[in-house]
Motif scaffolding. Structure first.
Motif, PDB file in Angstrom:
ATOM      1  N   ALA A  48      67.838  22.826  48.108  1.00 33.22           N
ATOM      2  CA  ALA A  48      67.856  22.085  49.377  1.00 33.22           C
ATOM      3  C   ALA A  48      67.005  22.759  50.447  1.00 33.22           C
ATOM      4  O   ALA A  48      66.344  22.076  51.233  1.00 33.22           O
ATOM      5  CB  ALA A  48      69.287  21.912  49.863  1.00 33.22           C
ATOM      6  N   GLU A  49      66.980  24.092  50.476  1.00 33.18           N
ATOM      7  CA  GLU A  49      66.201  24.800  51.501  1.00 33.18           C
ATOM      8  C   GLU A  49      64.692  24.655  51.295  1.00 33.18           C
ATOM      9  O   GLU A  49      63.916  24.942  52.199  1.00 33.18           O
ATOM     10  CB  GLU A  49      66.608  26.279  51.592  1.00 33.18           C
ATOM     11  CG  GLU A  49      66.478  27.067  50.327  1.00 33.18           C
ATOM     12  CD  GLU A  49      67.703  26.982  49.411  1.00 33.18           C
ATOM     13  OE1 GLU A  49      67.662  27.633  48.364  1.00 33.18           O
ATOM     14  OE2 GLU A  49      68.673  26.267  49.716  1.00 33.18           O
ATOM     15  N   GLU A  50      64.263  24.152  50.136  1.00 30.35           N
ATOM     16  CA  GLU A  50      62.839  23.922  49.875  1.00 30.35           C
ATOM     17  C   GLU A  50      62.435  22.466  50.100  1.00 30.35           C
ATOM     18  O   GLU A  50      61.282  22.105  49.904  1.00 30.35           O
ATOM     19  CB  GLU A  50      62.497  24.346  48.440  1.00 30.35           C
ATOM     20  CG  GLU A  50      62.632  25.828  48.207  1.00 30.35           C
ATOM     21  CD  GLU A  50      62.334  26.235  46.776  1.00 30.35           C
ATOM     22  OE1 GLU A  50      61.701  25.442  46.034  1.00 30.35           O
ATOM     23  OE2 GLU A  50      62.739  27.345  46.390  1.00 30.35           O
ATOM     24  N   ILE A  51      63.379  21.641  50.488  1.00 33.13           N
ATOM     25  CA  ILE A  51      63.119  20.220  50.710  1.00 33.13           C
ATOM     26  C   ILE A  51      62.812  20.001  52.181  1.00 33.13           C
ATOM     27  O   ILE A  51      63.518  20.492  53.057  1.00 33.13           O
ATOM     28  CB  ILE A  51      64.317  19.360  50.259  1.00 33.13           C
ATOM     29  CG1 ILE A  51      64.530  19.552  48.753  1.00 33.13           C
ATOM     30  CG2 ILE A  51      64.100  17.898  50.618  1.00 33.13           C
ATOM     31  CD1 ILE A  51      65.776  18.901  48.219  1.00 33.13           C
ATOM     32  N   TRP A  83      70.282   5.638  58.682  1.00 31.93           N
ATOM     33  CA  TRP A  83      68.976   6.301  58.700  1.00 31.93           C
ATOM     34  C   TRP A  83      68.177   6.010  57.449  1.00 31.93           C
ATOM     35  O   TRP A  83      68.742   5.942  56.351  1.00 31.93           O
ATOM     36  CB  TRP A  83      69.160   7.817  58.789  1.00 31.93           C
ATOM     37  CG  TRP A  83      69.713   8.278  60.080  1.00 31.93           C
ATOM     38  CD1 TRP A  83      71.025   8.455  60.405  1.00 31.93           C
ATOM     39  CD2 TRP A  83      68.966   8.629  61.242  1.00 31.93           C
ATOM     40  NE1 TRP A  83      71.142   8.892  61.696  1.00 31.93           N
ATOM     41  CE2 TRP A  83      69.892   9.014  62.233  1.00 31.93           C
ATOM     42  CE3 TRP A  83      67.601   8.667  61.541  1.00 31.93           C
ATOM     43  CZ2 TRP A  83      69.499   9.422  63.501  1.00 31.93           C
ATOM     44  CZ3 TRP A  83      67.219   9.077  62.801  1.00 31.93           C
ATOM     45  CH2 TRP A  83      68.156   9.441  63.770  1.00 31.93           C
ATOM     46  N   ARG A  84      66.863   5.845  57.590  1.00 29.65           N
ATOM     47  CA  ARG A  84      65.898   5.856  56.480  1.00 29.65           C
ATOM     48  C   ARG A  84      65.170   7.185  56.623  1.00 29.65           C
ATOM     49  O   ARG A  84      64.513   7.439  57.633  1.00 29.65           O
ATOM     50  CB  ARG A  84      64.912   4.699  56.569  1.00 29.65           C
ATOM     51  CG  ARG A  84      63.845   4.769  55.465  1.00 29.65           C
ATOM     52  CD  ARG A  84      62.827   3.633  55.557  1.00 29.65           C
ATOM     53  NE  ARG A  84      63.465   2.389  55.142  1.00 29.65           N
ATOM     54  CZ  ARG A  84      63.602   1.315  55.929  1.00 29.65           C
ATOM     55  NH1 ARG A  84      63.151   1.329  57.162  1.00 29.65           N
ATOM     56  NH2 ARG A  84      64.194   0.236  55.480  1.00 29.65           N
ATOM     57  N   ILE A  85      65.310   8.040  55.626  1.00 24.23           N
ATOM     58  CA  ILE A  85      64.772   9.394  55.703  1.00 24.23           C
ATOM     59  C   ILE A  85      63.803   9.603  54.548  1.00 24.23           C
ATOM     60  O   ILE A  85      64.146   9.369  53.388  1.00 24.23           O
ATOM     61  CB  ILE A  85      65.907  10.445  55.621  1.00 24.23           C
ATOM     62  CG1 ILE A  85      66.988  10.137  56.660  1.00 24.23           C
ATOM     63  CG2 ILE A  85      65.351  11.848  55.798  1.00 24.23           C
ATOM     64  CD1 ILE A  85      68.282  10.901  56.456  1.00 24.23           C
ATOM     65  N   MET A  86      62.599  10.039  54.869  1.00 23.16           N
ATOM     66  CA  MET A  86      61.607  10.379  53.853  1.00 23.16           C
ATOM     67  C   MET A  86      61.611  11.896  53.693  1.00 23.16           C
ATOM     68  O   MET A  86      61.473  12.617  54.680  1.00 23.16           O
ATOM     69  CB  MET A  86      60.216   9.878  54.257  1.00 23.16           C
ATOM     70  CG  MET A  86      60.133   8.382  54.472  1.00 23.16           C
ATOM     71  SD  MET A  86      60.619   7.379  53.050  1.00 23.16           S
ATOM     72  CE  MET A  86      59.368   7.836  51.866  1.00 23.16           C
ATOM     73  N   LEU A  87      61.780  12.355  52.449  1.00 21.70           N
ATOM     74  CA  LEU A  87      61.817  13.784  52.173  1.00 21.70           C
ATOM     75  C   LEU A  87      60.772  14.125  51.124  1.00 21.70           C
ATOM     76  O   LEU A  87      60.407  13.282  50.296  1.00 21.70           O
ATOM     77  CB  LEU A  87      63.197  14.194  51.644  1.00 21.70           C
ATOM     78  CG  LEU A  87      64.354  13.930  52.592  1.00 21.70           C
ATOM     79  CD1 LEU A  87      65.104  12.699  52.164  1.00 21.70           C
ATOM     80  CD2 LEU A  87      65.266  15.115  52.661  1.00 21.70           C
ATOM     81  N   GLN A  88      60.328  15.365  51.145  1.00 29.45           N
ATOM     82  CA  GLN A  88      59.378  15.843  50.143  1.00 29.45           C
ATOM     83  C   GLN A  88      60.035  16.996  49.389  1.00 29.45           C
ATOM     84  O   GLN A  88      60.557  17.938  50.006  1.00 29.45           O
ATOM     85  CB  GLN A  88      58.085  16.302  50.795  1.00 29.45           C
ATOM     86  CG  GLN A  88      56.970  16.535  49.792  1.00 29.45           C
ATOM     87  CD  GLN A  88      55.647  16.679  50.499  1.00 29.45           C
ATOM     88  OE1 GLN A  88      55.548  17.389  51.483  1.00 29.45           O
ATOM     89  NE2 GLN A  88      54.635  16.006  49.989  1.00 29.45           N
ATOM     90  N   ALA A  89      60.017  16.893  48.051  1.00 30.31           N
ATOM     91  CA  ALA A  89      60.621  17.917  47.205  1.00 30.31           C
ATOM     92  C   ALA A  89      59.791  18.061  45.941  1.00 30.31           C
ATOM     93  O   ALA A  89      59.517  17.069  45.266  1.00 30.31           O
ATOM     94  CB  ALA A  89      62.054  17.532  46.844  1.00 30.31           C
ATOM     95  N   GLY A  90      59.374  19.264  45.655  1.00 25.66           N
ATOM     96  CA  GLY A  90      58.619  19.504  44.425  1.00 25.66           C
ATOM     97  C   GLY A  90      57.352  18.677  44.317  1.00 25.66           C
ATOM     98  O   GLY A  90      56.988  18.241  43.235  1.00 25.66           O
TER      99      GLY A  90
END
Length: 109
Positions: A48-51, A83-90
């Motif tokens: 989670a801390e890398e997202i 909320w609509r949330i865009m996240l970046q992971a990997g």
């Protein structure tokens, strides 16, 4: 003159609300941001801390499934703020839908 001051009051009342002091720079409450990151972390295996949260917009979903209900799922037809949330992971981007308090968190597939 009265009409103009009335319009100014209306514009001020309808304008953007200030984010609470504990909110993220995007206006998200920390617990909503954490719930979105944790959901993506569980799905991807990325800690989670890398997202990173790329974008967040407050929305009104048209149903209780946050517009992500499955074929065999019953979704109440009620406006649901969230909320609509865009996240970046990997290296990938994920769209997450939540209700306001992140009691319900879903990833768009």
């Amino acid at each position: 003159m009265l009409l103009l001051s009335g319009l100014a009051l209306l514009a001020a009342a309808c304008g953007p609300r200030a984010a609470p002091p504990e909110a993220t720079p995007l206006g998200l409450q920390p617990d909503v941001a954490a719930a979105a990151k944790e959901t993506v972390s569980e799905e991807t295996g990325v800690p989670a801390e890398e997202i990173e949260i790329v974008q967040a917009n407050q929305v009104e979903w048209t149903d209780t499934c946050l517009e992500l209900g499955g074929e065999d799922e019953f979704c109440g037809q009620a406006l649901t703020p969230g909320w609509r949330i865009m996240l970046q992971a990997g290296g990938e981007e994920y769209e997450v839908h939540t209700d306001l308090g992140a009691d319900t968190v879903r990833i768009k597939r």
